[in-house]
Design an enzyme around this catalytic site. Sequence first.
Site, short mmCIF file in Angstrom:
data_model
loop_
_atom_site.label_atom_id
_atom_site.label_comp_id
_atom_site.label_asym_id
_atom_site.label_seq_id
_atom_site.Cartn_x
_atom_site.Cartn_y
_atom_site.Cartn_z
N TRP A 1 30.44 -133.93 12.36
CA TRP A 1 31.82 -134.41 12.40
C TRP A 1 32.08 -135.41 13.52
CZ3 TRP A 1 33.28 -133.18 17.21
CH2 TRP A 1 32.73 -132.03 17.79
N ASN A 2 31.15 -135.58 14.46
CA ASN A 2 31.53 -136.40 15.63
C ASN A 2 31.48 -137.90 15.37
OD1 ASN A 2 28.73 -136.29 15.57
ND2 ASN A 2 28.53 -136.25 17.79
N PRO B 1 29.34 -134.76 3.89
CA PRO B 1 29.95 -134.93 5.21
C PRO B 1 30.37 -133.57 5.78
CG PRO B 1 31.56 -135.42 3.50
CD PRO B 1 30.29 -135.00 2.79
N ALA B 2 30.61 -133.51 7.08
CA ALA B 2 31.09 -132.27 7.70
C ALA B 2 32.50 -131.98 7.18
CB ALA B 2 31.08 -132.42 9.21
N SER B 3 32.86 -130.72 7.10
CA SER B 3 34.14 -130.36 6.48
C SER B 3 35.36 -130.69 7.37
CB SER B 3 34.15 -128.88 6.11
OG SER B 3 33.13 -128.67 5.15
N GLY C 1 22.99 -132.57 13.27
CA GLY C 1 23.88 -131.45 13.57
C GLY C 1 23.31 -130.60 14.68
N GLU D 1 18.12 -134.63 13.50
CA GLU D 1 18.69 -135.20 14.74
C GLU D 1 19.63 -134.15 15.31
OE1 GLU D 1 17.40 -137.94 15.77
OE2 GLU D 1 16.41 -138.46 13.90
N CYS E 1 26.05 -136.44 20.89
CA CYS E 1 24.74 -135.83 21.18
C CYS E 1 24.16 -136.41 22.47
CB CYS E 1 23.79 -136.05 20.02
SG CYS E 1 23.67 -137.78 19.56
N GLU F 1 24.24 -127.05 25.37
CA GLU F 1 25.07 -128.20 25.05
C GLU F 1 26.54 -127.75 25.06
OE1 GLU F 1 24.82 -129.62 20.96
OE2 GLU F 1 24.69 -131.68 21.72
N GLU G 1 15.58 -141.92 13.78
CA GLU G 1 16.58 -142.68 13.05
C GLU G 1 16.67 -144.06 13.67
OE1 GLU G 1 20.31 -140.48 12.67
OE2 GLU G 1 19.74 -140.04 10.62
P1 NAD Z 1 26.58 -128.43 12.44
O1 NAD Z 1 25.13 -128.10 12.53
O2 NAD Z 1 27.55 -127.33 12.56
O3 NAD Z 1 26.90 -129.14 11.04
C1 NAD Z 1 26.30 -130.35 10.64
C2 NAD Z 1 26.34 -130.46 9.13
O4 NAD Z 1 25.52 -129.43 8.57
C3 NAD Z 1 27.73 -130.23 8.53
O5 NAD Z 1 27.91 -131.10 7.43
C4 NAD Z 1 27.67 -128.78 8.08
O6 NAD Z 1 28.59 -128.50 7.04
C5 NAD Z 1 26.24 -128.69 7.61
N1 NAD Z 1 25.68 -127.34 7.61
C6 NAD Z 1 26.09 -126.26 8.31
N2 NAD Z 1 25.31 -125.20 8.01
C7 NAD Z 1 24.38 -125.62 7.12
C8 NAD Z 1 23.28 -124.98 6.46
N3 NAD Z 1 23.00 -123.70 6.66
N4 NAD Z 1 22.52 -125.72 5.62
C9 NAD Z 1 22.77 -127.04 5.42
N5 NAD Z 1 23.83 -127.69 6.02
C10 NAD Z 1 24.60 -126.98 6.87
O7 NAD Z 1 26.84 -129.57 13.52
P2 NAD Z 1 28.25 -130.24 13.93
O8 NAD Z 1 29.01 -129.23 14.72
O9 NAD Z 1 28.89 -130.86 12.74
O10 NAD Z 1 27.78 -131.45 14.87
C11 NAD Z 1 27.62 -131.34 16.24
C12 NAD Z 1 26.15 -131.23 16.61
O11 NAD Z 1 25.45 -132.38 16.10
C13 NAD Z 1 25.89 -131.22 18.10
O12 NAD Z 1 24.93 -130.24 18.39
C14 NAD Z 1 25.34 -132.63 18.37
O13 NAD Z 1 24.52 -132.75 19.50
C15 NAD Z 1 24.59 -132.89 17.11
N6 NAD Z 1 24.40 -134.33 16.94
C16 NAD Z 1 23.15 -134.84 17.10
C17 NAD Z 1 22.93 -136.21 16.99
C18 NAD Z 1 21.54 -136.80 17.16
O14 NAD Z 1 21.34 -137.94 16.75
N7 NAD Z 1 20.60 -136.09 17.73
C19 NAD Z 1 24.01 -137.06 16.73
C20 NAD Z 1 25.29 -136.50 16.60
C21 NAD Z 1 25.46 -135.13 16.69
#
Ligand code: NAD
Length: 483
Positions: free
Chosen positions: A150-151, A175-177, A227, A249, A283, A385, A462
Amino acid sequence: MQNKFCMLIDGKWVEAESEENFEVINPATSKVIAKVPAGGREDVRKALKAAERVFKEWGNLPPVQRAKFMHKAANSIRKHEEEISRLLTQEQGKPLLEARGEIRGAADAIDYYAEEAHRILGEVIPTNSAKQHSLVIKQPIGVVAAIGPWNYPVSLLIWKLAPALIAGCTVVAKPASYTPLSAIRTFECFVEAGIPVGVLNLVTGPGSIVGDELVKNPAAKKIAFTGETHTGKEIMSKAGTNLKRLSLELGGSCPLIVCEDADLESAVKGGVYRSFRNMGQVCNSINRIYVDKAVASRFIEMFVEETKRLKIGNGLKEPEVDLGPMITDEQRKHTEEHIKDAISKGARVLCGGKEPEGEKFKRGFFFEPTVLTEVNHAMLIMQEETFGPVAPIMVVNDMEEVVKLANDTRYGLVSYVYTKDLKRAISIAESLECGTVDINNVSGGEVPYPYGGWKESGLGLELSHYGLEEYLEVKHIRVDIGR
Ligand code: NAD
């Protein structure tokens, strides 16, 4: 604002099979702004089927023809930049100026990968026979499941689907919800650009259902995920059943190292920007600051002064503010817990540490940018984090100690170093266990350069031409020409 959005499956804008919806909330006001289909497993299966059906045709198009659709989509995004940016600010909270930057950057990333059409290169390797040639060619992996956080809801999906499309893959994205609206509107731009039916699909809904089906269904040959680290681990173990290709990522705990010879003004400017941008919900946000004792008191004083200058507000009404709200109240509480844990172990709050006062902040998930000192590695904030607007500063005695501290984490995403001594800069950079080191700058991830995590920050890369390789399989063809 239009308040009903749909999913894109097999070229049609559709509701969920279940006809159920979920609500999207504006974090600056906590008001519901839209309803979005709560997709289920059957919706994902339909999308995957469509992507599978058209894969051969799309993959067989010459890359320059695929590029034409992509350039058109990038231009359509530019045309609708204001509308998409406003949706992004309303669902995610980042100020409008930043939202515009994200949307413009996404359009540029699509153009960048469209231009890679000319560089999906193979090789001819000499053999030990005059009759034979060894050709190495690259072919698209197949259907890609692109799952975003979502960020940066638009750019982080585009960083996946742009290389996937030019490689010849078809895509089902999720996409994230918290933030589906700007992604849906961006996908409309691909439809406006005439992308063939089925090549690009978008399913909204919970990660535990939509994401889970994408990861487990054998039709998706590659999972491109951004995520949290724990979600990435779960995905990796499930995707292992079919040995799917993966790029993950994940989270970070990024150190900023300030040496005694650093240009303090630029270290402070860079440090404050990278600690608090998007409310620290990035991130590659700076999560830990290590400053040499020789310059520590001056650096800390300047850092606090600069932090206090940051303006907070509803970035739709006041586009020039530096910081908006956090994404949810839960994320804000998580940040407060890390601050409380640090205080209980001896940290001192130099500024922030609470919600801002005033009527305009009452209903949103706002939080003041926070600076802590007297921190140590027993504190959660220095290990996990936080994903919130907190900059913990630790004073260190020497640079050997600092590298050990910087590497004392399960993460390995980005590190930042400020020093005027080139030899020292390179020596520290080589010792840091992470995918990116920025020296005397805080650039973070940009399209032409590879971006990825070491250790528990991820797998694969990426961006750049490395990011394109993640969507291609290598095939060796040995030809006997019989002479
Ligand atoms: P999240 O892991 O909660 O969710 C990410 C996505 O995965 C969402 O669309 C979510 O609905 C989906 N998801 C959740 N559970 C799942 C499952 N069991 N199977 C498949 N999909 C699933 O992450 P978030 O809270 O949306 O994002 C924040 C995190 O993302 C932070 O930890 C941040 O550091 C990381 N991030 C990393 C990068 C990078 O490039 N390394 C970039 C941006 C954000």
